[in-house]
Motif scaffolding. Structure first.
Motif, PDB file in Angstrom:
ATOM      1  N   MET C 366       0.804  -1.218   0.000  1.00 27.57           N
ATOM      2  CA  MET C 366       0.000   0.000   0.000  1.00 27.57           C
ATOM      3  C   MET C 366       0.834   1.264   0.000  1.00 27.57           C
ATOM      4  SD  MET C 366      -3.172  -0.991   2.409  1.00 27.57           S
ATOM      5  CE  MET C 366      -4.173  -2.416   1.991  1.00 27.57           C
ATOM      6  N   LYS C 367       2.086   1.134  -0.269  1.00 25.09           N
ATOM      7  CA  LYS C 367       2.935   2.332  -0.293  1.00 25.09           C
ATOM      8  C   LYS C 367       2.418   3.318  -1.324  1.00 25.09           C
ATOM      9  CE  LYS C 367       7.286   0.219   1.096  1.00 25.09           C
ATOM     10  NZ  LYS C 367       8.500  -0.375   0.558  1.00 25.09           N
ATOM     11  N   GLY C 368       2.242   4.529  -0.880  1.00 22.70           N
ATOM     12  CA  GLY C 368       1.842   5.579  -1.820  1.00 22.70           C
ATOM     13  C   GLY C 368       0.411   5.513  -2.260  1.00 22.70           C
ATOM     14  N   LEU C 369      -0.352   4.611  -1.668  1.00 22.30           N
ATOM     15  CA  LEU C 369      -1.737   4.460  -2.101  1.00 22.30           C
ATOM     16  C   LEU C 369      -2.557   5.706  -1.770  1.00 22.30           C
ATOM     17  CD1 LEU C 369      -3.456   2.278  -3.437  1.00 22.30           C
ATOM     18  CD2 LEU C 369      -4.127   1.532  -1.170  1.00 22.30           C
ATOM     19  N   GLY C 370      -2.152   6.400  -0.725  1.00 14.59           N
ATOM     20  CA  GLY C 370      -2.907   7.578  -0.289  1.00 14.59           C
ATOM     21  C   GLY C 370      -3.005   8.639  -1.361  1.00 14.59           C
ATOM     22  N   PHE C 429      -1.790   0.773  13.452  1.00 14.97           N
ATOM     23  CA  PHE C 429      -2.607   1.485  12.464  1.00 14.97           C
ATOM     24  C   PHE C 429      -1.846   2.602  11.755  1.00 14.97           C
ATOM     25  CE2 PHE C 429      -6.756   0.076  14.469  1.00 14.97           C
ATOM     26  CZ  PHE C 429      -7.053  -0.719  13.387  1.00 14.97           C
ATOM     27  N   LEU C 430      -1.092   3.367  12.539  1.00 11.47           N
ATOM     28  CA  LEU C 430      -0.516   4.573  11.937  1.00 11.47           C
ATOM     29  C   LEU C 430       0.492   4.266  10.836  1.00 11.47           C
ATOM     30  CD1 LEU C 430      -0.493   6.963  14.977  1.00 11.47           C
ATOM     31  CD2 LEU C 430      -2.136   6.737  13.115  1.00 11.47           C
ATOM     32  N   TYR C 434       0.796   6.116   7.332  1.00 17.11           N
ATOM     33  CA  TYR C 434       2.082   6.746   6.995  1.00 17.11           C
ATOM     34  C   TYR C 434       2.567   6.217   5.651  1.00 17.11           C
ATOM     35  CZ  TYR C 434       7.042   7.774   7.135  1.00 17.11           C
ATOM     36  OH  TYR C 434       8.292   8.209   6.817  1.00 17.11           O
ATOM     37  N   ARG C 435       2.535   4.917   5.530  1.00 17.97           N
ATOM     38  CA  ARG C 435       3.006   4.275   4.318  1.00 17.97           C
ATOM     39  C   ARG C 435       2.199   4.744   3.102  1.00 17.97           C
ATOM     40  NH1 ARG C 435       4.582  -2.008   4.313  1.00 17.97           N
ATOM     41  NH2 ARG C 435       5.480  -1.421   6.291  1.00 17.97           N
ATOM     42  N   ALA C 436       0.899   4.867   3.315  1.00 17.67           N
ATOM     43  CA  ALA C 436       0.029   5.238   2.197  1.00 17.67           C
ATOM     44  C   ALA C 436       0.285   6.664   1.735  1.00 17.67           C
ATOM     45  CB  ALA C 436      -1.437   5.066   2.603  1.00 17.67           C
ATOM     46  N   PHE C 437       0.539   7.550   2.682  1.00 17.69           N
ATOM     47  CA  PHE C 437       0.655   8.954   2.285  1.00 17.69           C
ATOM     48  C   PHE C 437       2.093   9.400   2.052  1.00 17.69           C
ATOM     49  CE2 PHE C 437      -3.661   9.326   4.096  1.00 17.69           C
ATOM     50  CZ  PHE C 437      -4.256   9.976   3.022  1.00 17.69           C
TER      51      PHE C 437
END
Lengths: 497, 136, 492
Positions: C366-370, C429-430, C434-437
């Motif tokens: 999910m890296k960068g998914l945000g 959770f965080l 963090y990973r997503a955004f």
């Protein structure tokens, strides 16, 4: 006229069974119609009799007007009135549901099938209604003999299985007759009420104890109480579907009724429980029966065979519950007679519906039946849940009484056996459900490329009615207990147990 | 010893019944032939019929027919003078039942014979195991 | 307090069952979905209409049929039951919307069966909430077990079958093997099974049998997910996401917790538990589950499994609240039913939306998914905050009361557990957020730009996330009900 209604219950099926075999000469389709009419009359009479018992109390019907103890009297109280309704209901539903099955299985001689069918029902009704211990034997044999014939008319192993059932059944009935003979020697009477009045007044000798044990063993053989159950699985597995779904729900249950009737109303609780002191032994045997029946069911690979072993376990429920000797246990046993008959009927009819479409009941062939026959399988699941004891199906309520009876009596092994058997039942039925629900349908299993469809309506409607009854009986369990089961038991145990 | 002999002798009818039952049971369990089993079954039933009949007998009693039933005034009817008729009547029914049982059993045996061409239990079991249903 | 006889609870239970024949006969998906919506709205409407009467201090009762001497099949609405019913029925509306988007988005098979059993499950849930005695509760509990089995095993593959087995093993094993005998024993001891403030067992049973019965019930109601009978919940995550969202974050698991809560307060009663010192026992059981599940959650890479372990921990918060047996503790536990429901369902909705839009199930992907799905991940963030218990989200309120409850009960160790668990919650959770955004995606990951999930999938998580925030500022509806319920329990 209304006072003759009890006679109708027996006489109509008996006479029509003779008529049916003649009717087959005229037109074969008449057989079904005649049988249906007879069963309807018997069913309505049974309900009217129940109404009279509730309103007016015990009915004593004198056969041909002879006064007991010389004449044969029929004795109808709450207990046998409800069993009469049960037999009539099961036989009626099964008659309607298996019309097409019977036409296929007995294509050349429907007259024979329907005549035996009615004769079997007559026998069972007679067993339940009679107040005479020798008459009971005769009717027992009438029911059994027509039962052997019905079971033996299947293909393949049916005749062999039925013959070995006949051997064991005959020994059982003969032992009962032997026991009744000793009872007659001791009391000089064959009338149940008469014997019950005489027994406490005479000296308790070994004769009465021997007669008690002989009767009990004979009945245990007839009801397939483990380890005397060996005849049952084969006989029910190989039988024609139309007769299996009549005989499997009723035979064992009626035999348990006879046991309860003989113990409570002939020998009476003071003798059977206090003096004989075998109640704990029998409950332990019942524990073994429940566990063994469940375990053996687990090893089966065919639906009907698995159901047959479940019946063996269920017999343990009722025998154990009754011999706990307290009100809750007996209530559970009596209620379970009613419930178990209905759930067995439901499951056997569902199995019959599946077999009529899939041609076999081997587990492997049941893949995908949920998709193909959703309504039959819904009924199957309802029956399964009732056997497991999931509320609000009726099986839960009798199990509740049985467990609380076990707890009150401090017989925790029995409680544990009931719980374990419920859990095993979950496994048993969900194994079948999993195959039907998950596994893809394999068309190789069907001869002639026949496509599997939902069962025909005349089979499906009675099946769904039965499944619905399981839930209705659950909701009315309390009514049944207060109006029928409680009076039935308290009549025999006025002094309390 | 004498007492034991007395038990045997005085109740010889019961011993007879028990021996007959034993023979019947033995035949049903030990014999592999279906017809022999059926004969054993019939012996078993007959033993019980005999048991009933023997209980009706009394020393010195006659058959229970009252010759001058209604007109016999002066002396009452003594039950001890007559054999008990009821067991006989019951056994008439029981005989009918056992004959019917025999009939059904034989009919089933015939069906078995049609299916397997044999009445020997072990042979039939072998056939079943081998799955060779030799249906008619 | 007046007990009003009213058929409303019965209608509320039956409304979703009544719609099943319509669902079966409806040929078109649109008709089916419209009816599901209608049933959900009517159900919520009926339940909401009971609020004024309950807040006025009345209870609504309806007896359906007598079952045994002294026990009837009976519904009774009190503040606690209504609180739970409100949450479940409201979220059914939201989930129905989400189901439509999800099931259509993934083009799932057997949608009729799916909607039918979903409706049946909701009937059973409301039935549990409105049960007037333990037997009625048990009946609905079993009905729920069975109606969720086809939902859990919806995919009908091998994985579904083994999950279904696990599900049945734990749920039916618990209810038949443990709850049934315990229930019958209680009936034989107390003569009835009614839920009554202060319990029905007080004074008629010794410490040892009481402990045995309590443990049988607490572990027998295995839907509550107390360790070690929690293993069915992660397995049940093979179900379609709306099922996981509504049933395995709200309805089914909360039914388990609700049952345990009822046992503690209305069968055993606070007085008896304090006498025997069982409150500490229950606290320890809950604390072990809270910490244990949080630690396991840290190691899960599959998002839904991580959420499942998080749920197991959060459920035991509610048990802990009940076990504290204080005003604030119990109120906190009840509030947590609502607060956690809104937070966790948001998270599940987001997980499903990610699956529908991007086909991603694992956190490591999910890296960068945000940046691709900002709305979804934003809602996820809010939901996560609520579950962790940070302001400005509803979860903060319930945790606050739980913490006060531990102080009132002088269980300072439990306070430490709560705080440690909150840290762990944040720790699992965080990093996802963090990973997503803030992490750059792997080069091959998003060659094609991923669009947000369709509107049906997107609106529900946004709505529930918004409600989570609103509940922080305006928790009154649930707060008042919980206060009323607690004062009944402690006053009685």
């Amino acid at each position: 006229m209304t006072s003759q209604i009890p006679a109708l219950i027996i006489v109509v099926p008996l006479l029509v069974s003779l008529v049916v075999s003649l009717a087959a000469w005229i037109r074969q389709s008449l057989c079904y119609a005649a049988a249906l009419c007879a069963m309807l009359v018997a069913w309505i009479s049974a309900i009217l009799v129940m109404g009279r018992v509730i309103n007016q109390g015990v009915i004593t019907y004198r056969m041909a007007g002879w006064a007991p103890p010389w004449g044969i009297s029929w004795h109808i109280d709450h207990f046998n009135a409800i069993i009469l309704i049960l037999i009539a209901t099961v036989a009626l539903i099964n008659l309607i549901a298996t019309r097409s099955t019977a036409a296929r299985e007995f294509e050349d001689r429907p007259g024979v099938f329907y005549a035996l069918y009615l004769l079997f029902v007559t026998g069972l009704m007679g067993i339940v209604i009679t107040g005479d211990i020798f008459n009971l034997y005769v009717l027992l044999e009438i029911a059994s003999l027509s039962g052997y014939a019905l079971l033996g008319m299947g293909s393949g192993r049916a005749a062999v299985s039925s013959l070995s059932y006949l051997f064991i059944g005959t020994i059982g009935a003969s032992l009962y007759l032997f026991g009744a003979g000793y009872l007659y020697i001791a009391t000089g009477s064959l009338n149940m009420a008469d014997i019950a009045a005489i027994l406490p007044t005479i000296e308790q000798t070994g004769v009465i104890q021997v007669s008690f044990i002989l009767c009990l063993i004979g009945l245990f053989m007839k009801m397939a109480f483990f380890p005397l159950h060996t005849w049952l699985p084969n006989a029910y597995t190989h039988a024609p579907n139309s007769s299996a779904s009549l005989i499997a729900p009723l035979t064992t249950k009626v035999m348990i009724y006879v046991m309860i009737r003989i113990v409570l109303f002939v020998y009476q609780p003071e003798f059977a429980f206090a003096e004989m002191d075998i109640d704990r032994v029998i409950v332990w045997l019942a524990v073994i029966a429940i566990l063994a029946g469940s375990m053996l069911a687990w090893k089966q690979e065919r639906l009907k065979r698995m159901l047959a072993y479940i019946i063996v376990a269920e017999v343990g429920y009722m025998v154990g519950g009754f011999w706990l000797g307290n009100t809750a246990g007996m209530t559970g046993a009596v209620l379970h007679i009613l419930n178990d008959a209905m759930m067995t009927l439901c499951l056997f009819l569902a199995a019959g519906a599946v077999i009529s479409r899939v041609q076999t009941d081997a587990f492997g062939a049941l893949q995908g039946v949920f998709t193909k026959m959703p309504f039959s399988m819904i009924a199957f699941v309802a029956g399964a849940l009732s056997i497991i004891g999931v509320p609000p199906t009726c099986g839960f309520f009798s199990k509740w009484y049985l467990i609380s009876g076990g707890m009150e009596a401090g017989h925790y092994a029995f409680v544990a056996a009931l719980i374990i058997s419920s859990l095993v039942n979950v496994l048993l039925f969900f194994r079948v459900i999993e195959i039907g629900y998950f596994e893809p349908f394999d068309s190789h299993h069907h001869k002639n490329g026949q496509t599997v469809r939902e069962a025909p309506l005349d089979m499906l409607v009675p099946l769904l009615v039965t499944a619905g009854l399981l839930i209705v009986m659950g909701f009315y369990a309390n009514t049944l207990v207060t109006w029928i089961v409680k009076p039935a038991i308290s009549a025999a145990t006025m002094g309390g147990l | 010893m004498e007492e034991l002999a007395a038990v045997f002798v005085a109740r010889y009818n019961y011993w007879g019944v028990i021996i007959l039952m034993g023979i019947g049971l033995y035949a049903m369990i030990a014999k592999t032939n279906m017809v022999k089993k059926i004969i054993g079954m019939n012996i078993f039933q007959t033993a019980i019929i005999l048991f009933y009949i023997s209980t009706a007998a009394k020393y010195g009693a006659s058959i229970p027919i009252i010759a001058h039933g209604h007109g016999a005034q002066g002396h009452g009817i003594r039950a001890a003078d007559y054999m008990n008729p009821l067991p006989h009547v019951l056994m008439l029914t029981a005989i009918v039942v056992s004959v019917a049982t025999l009939g059904v059993a034989l009919a089933l045996a015939v069906r078995v014979y049609w299916n397997y061409d044999s009445l020997e239990e072990d042979e039939i079991l072998n056939q079943i195991k081998a799955g060779q249903l030799n249906r008619k | 307090m007046i007990a009003v006889v009213s058929a409303k609870p019965l209608i509320a239970v039956l409304v979703s069952l009544a719609v099943i024949p319509v669902l079966i006969s409806a040929r078109k998906p649109n008709v089916r979905e419209t009816w599901t919506f209608a049933a959900a709205l009517i159900k919520f409407g009926i339940i909401a209409s009971m609020v004024p009467a309950i807040l006025a201090g009345h209870t609504l009762e309806f007896t359906i049929a007598p079952l045994f001497a002294g026990i009837a099949f009976k519904l009774k609405v009190d503040a606690f039951g209504l609180l739970f019913a409100l949450v479940a029925s409201f979220l059914w509306i939201v989930t129905s919307a989400y189901s439509i988007g999800y099931m259509r988005g993934l083009d799932e098979h057997s949608q009729t069966r799916y909607f039918c059993f979903f409706a049946a499950a909701l009937s059973a849930t409301i039935g549990v909430a409105f049960s007037a005695n333990l037997l009625t509760l048990y009946i609905f509990y079993e009905m729920l077990s069975l109606s969720t089995y086809p939902l859990v095993t919806h995919h009908q593959d091998r994985e579904a079958r083994s999950s279904g087995r696990k599900y049945l093993f734990y749920i039916m094993g618990g209810s038949i093997g443990l709850v049934l005998p315990a229930m019958i024993a209680i009936y034989l001891i107390a003569g009835n099974l009614d839920f009554a403030a202060g319990g029905i067992l007080a004074g008629s049973i010794g410490a040892l049998p009481a402990a045995a019965l309590l443990l049988m019930l607490v572990f027998g109601f295995s839907k509550a997910g107390i360790m070690p009978v929690h293993a069915w919940l992660p397995a049940a995550m093979v179900a379609p996401t709306p099922v996981s969202a509504l049933l395995h974050a709200v309805a089914v698991v909360k039914v388990g917790v609700f049952s345990v809560f009822r046992i503690i307060t209305d069968i055993f009663g606070p007085g008896m538990l304090l006498n025997f010192g069982f409150d500490t026992l229950l606290c320890i059981i809950a604390a072990v589950t809270i910490l244990g599940s949080s630690l396991i959650a840290l190691s899960q890479d599959n998002l839904k499994r991580r959420l499942a372990f998080s749920t197991i921990g959060q459920l035991s918060y509610i048990i802990l609240g009940a076990a504290l047996l204080t005003q604030s503790g119990m109120a906190g536990g009840m509030l947590h039913i609502a607060m956690h429901a809104f937070g966790k369902i948001t998270l599940f909705f987001c997980a499903g939306a990610i699956m529908v839009a991007a086909g991603i199930k694992n956190i490591s992907e999910m890296k960068g998914l945000g940046l691709q799905m900002p709305v979804t991940m934003g809602a996820f963030f809010v939901g996560a905050l609520s579950v962790i218990g940070l302001p400005p989200c509803g979860g903060f309120i319930s945790k606050w009361y739980l913490a006060i409850g531990t102080i009132e009960a002088e269980q300072f160790l439990m306070l430490a557990v709560l705080l440690a668990s909150s840290l762990l919650n944040a720790a699992y959770f965080l990093p996802i957020v963090y990973r997503a955004f803030f992490c750059n995606p792997d080069e091959t990951m998003f060659e094609h730009r991923i669009k947000e999930a369709p509107g049906w999938c997107l609106a529900p998580p946004v709505a529930t996330a918004a409600i989570s925030v609103i509940l922080f500022f305006y928790p009154q509806p649930f707060f008042n009900l919980s206060q009323l319920a607690v004062s009944r329990i402690l006053g009685g």
